[in-house]
Enzyme design. Structure first.
Site, PDB file in Angstrom:
ATOM      1  N   ASN A 205      28.368  42.523  35.443  1.00 11.61           N
ATOM      2  CA  ASN A 205      28.521  43.791  34.716  1.00 11.61           C
ATOM      3  C   ASN A 205      28.799  43.500  33.248  1.00 11.61           C
ATOM      4  O   ASN A 205      28.863  42.343  32.834  1.00 11.61           O
ATOM      5  CB  ASN A 205      29.633  44.634  35.350  1.00 11.61           C
ATOM      6  N   LYS A 284      15.966  28.716  44.359  1.00 16.07           N
ATOM      7  CA  LYS A 284      15.509  29.875  43.601  1.00 16.07           C
ATOM      8  C   LYS A 284      14.634  30.761  44.474  1.00 16.07           C
ATOM      9  O   LYS A 284      13.706  30.252  45.134  1.00 16.07           O
ATOM     10  CB  LYS A 284      14.699  29.346  42.408  1.00 16.07           C
ATOM     11  N   PRO A 300      36.597  42.210  48.468  1.00 17.83           N
ATOM     12  CA  PRO A 300      37.966  42.705  48.614  1.00 17.83           C
ATOM     13  C   PRO A 300      38.416  43.391  47.327  1.00 17.83           C
ATOM     14  O   PRO A 300      37.882  43.123  46.244  1.00 17.83           O
ATOM     15  CB  PRO A 300      38.785  41.430  48.868  1.00 17.83           C
ATOM     16  N   ASP A 301      39.378  44.293  47.472  1.00 19.71           N
ATOM     17  CA  ASP A 301      39.946  44.981  46.316  1.00 19.71           C
ATOM     18  C   ASP A 301      41.023  44.061  45.733  1.00 19.71           C
ATOM     19  O   ASP A 301      42.139  43.976  46.245  1.00 19.71           O
ATOM     20  CB  ASP A 301      40.537  46.316  46.782  1.00 19.71           C
ATOM     21  N   LYS A 337      45.488  51.843  45.747  1.00 20.85           N
ATOM     22  CA  LYS A 337      45.719  50.433  45.419  1.00 20.85           C
ATOM     23  C   LYS A 337      47.209  50.117  45.265  1.00 20.85           C
ATOM     24  O   LYS A 337      47.557  48.982  44.948  1.00 20.85           O
ATOM     25  CB  LYS A 337      44.996  50.088  44.105  1.00 20.85           C
TER      26      LYS A 337
END
Ligand SMILES: Cc1cc2nc3c(=O)[nH]c(=O)nc-3n(C[C@H](O)[C@H](O)[C@H](O)COP(=O)(O)O)c2cc1C
Length: 393
Positions: A205, A284, A300-301, A337
């Site tokens: 990201n 690849k 996982p968080d 959380k």
């Protein structure tokens, strides 16, 4: 507390003598450094007599033989105050020029910096000076604004050195901040994660790690020890932070879990991938004319998992990147959380969020309070955020 008082070549240099005395009354050990131009107005002998400490005037002064004074003073300073700061010295500090003892030791120091400018109103209002002030503020220097009035050159406008009490207050404020995390270890996760598709490709990201690095620097400015677990980001962590580099969300969790058990505060600024490819191909993946299907499985968080191993009572702060200003999703994350608070950055703004140097945070606390940082440099946002957390009941 050790304070270095830098005096540059303004008529207001005569007021630095009273300022030095006032700072000594406030409990600081004051050591003075004069620029060449300052020596036209005040003398080394004056400050040595007032402070009982050596006063530096040249880049090659060495009051203790064999110990380079610019490094020695830079290391031992708890705070550096430049008052009065001329236009010349202020602009040099912003540009990182180190051509005399004062600018050299400021550049060599990690100590918080307070600057009290004094100059002709045109010099103060010039675009160059304004840009330098913005740059210094972005690096979390505290600027004690000069006053409006008659300046020594006979003109009227903003440029008179601030009052001695305002300058002492600014120093007190910044040194109080430096003690807020004294003796504490703060764990920060930072940057993106990379989830491999094959040996040469990954899903990731736009997180740059700049906010996490700013948080680490802010922890250090507040007297704490910063431990940074960072994904492959572009931002350079500050010198003095403990840094663990990781690639994937699973690596991040493994590295941070052990560190979380010793942390006094945990801040999750990393943009951890929510999903990873179920399988990562060895070698690849070759091009073909057929579509390929990619199956993603949840990661996982990380911040929620860290909460499970943290010491009892440790405050855990999450970050949320939200594409609009709706805060409902972030509020739900606080509960899900187990967070003390969540900092929301609005990533739809071009000047906030991913990969820019500024940010604007909305801070939502578990107890329902909210606070807003306003648009600031990431370092200023980081200091604001940590102070909000530390000062909370
Ligand atoms: C009488 C006199 C007063 C001055 N007062 C100021 C001042 O208040 N602020 C300022 O920025 N420069 C002032 N200057 C110009 C600075 O002394 C000059 O830019 C010098 O190079 C600054 O060097 P320094 O920043 O190393 O001290 C003054 C110059 C003279 C001759």
């Amino acid at each position: 507390m050790n304070l270095v008082l830098g005096v540059s070549g303004s008529v207001a240099a005569y007021r630095s003598a009273d300022l030095a005395r006032e700072l000594m009354r406030a409990g600081f050990v004051v050591r003075v450094c004069l620029t060449d131009a300052a020596e036209k107005f005040v003398t080394q002998a004056l400050f040595e007599a007032l402070t009982g400490q050596p006063c530096l005037t040249s880049a090659f002064d060495e009051p203790v033989a064999g110990r380079m004074a610019h490094i020695d003073w830079a290391r031992s300073a708890d705070v550096i105050l430049v008052a009065p700061a001329t236009a010349n010295t202020l602009n040099k500090l912003a540009a990182g020029i180190a051509d005399d003892m004062l600018t050299t030791l400021v550049l060599a120091s990690e100590a918080p910096l307070v600057i009290a400018p004094a100059m002709n109103p045109h010099m103060y209002g010039s675009e160059v000076t304004r840009n330098s002030l913005d740059e210094l503020r972005a690096r979390a220097a505290s600027i004690v604004e000069p006053l409006e009035g008659d300046v020594a050159c006979g003109e009227q406008g903003q440029g008179k050195l601030a009052s001695i009490s305002a300058i002492v207050d600014a120093v007190r404020e910044i040194t109080a901040r430096s003690a807020k995390l004294a003796g504490k270890t703060v764990l920060i996760t930072s940057g993106p994660t990379r989830e491999p598709l094959d040996s040469v490709r990954f899903l990731s990201n736009r997180s740059s790690g700049k906010m996490g690095s700013a948080l680490a620097r802010a922890v250090m400015l507040m007297g704490g020890q910063a431990t940074l677990v960072c994904g492959p980001g572009s931002a350079r962590p500050p010198l003095g932070a403990q840094v663990v580099r990781v690639e994937t969300a699973l690596d991040m969790l493994e590295a941070a879990r052990g560190l979380a058990q010793r942390a006094d505060l945990i801040v999750g600024a990393a943009a951890v991938a929510d999903y990873r490819p179920e399988q990562s191909a060895h070698g690849k993946i070759r091009r073909s004319s057929e579509p390929i299907e990619l199956r993603l499985v949840p990661n996982p968080d990380v911040i929620a998992e860290l909460g499970k191993v943290a010491k009892p009572g440790v405050r855990i702060v999450g970050f949320a990147a939200e594409p609009d200003s709706a805060l409902d999703a972030a509020r739900q994350k606080i509960v899900r959380k187990g967070l003390f608070a969540i900092a929301v950055n609005n990533v739809s703004r071009p000047d906030a969020g991913f990969d820019v140097d500024s940010n604007e945070l909305s801070l939502l606390f578990a107890d329902g309070r909210t606070a807003r940082s306003g648009l600031q440099s990431k370092l200023s946002c980081a200091l604001w955020l940590l102070e909000q957390i530390v000062d909370s009941p």
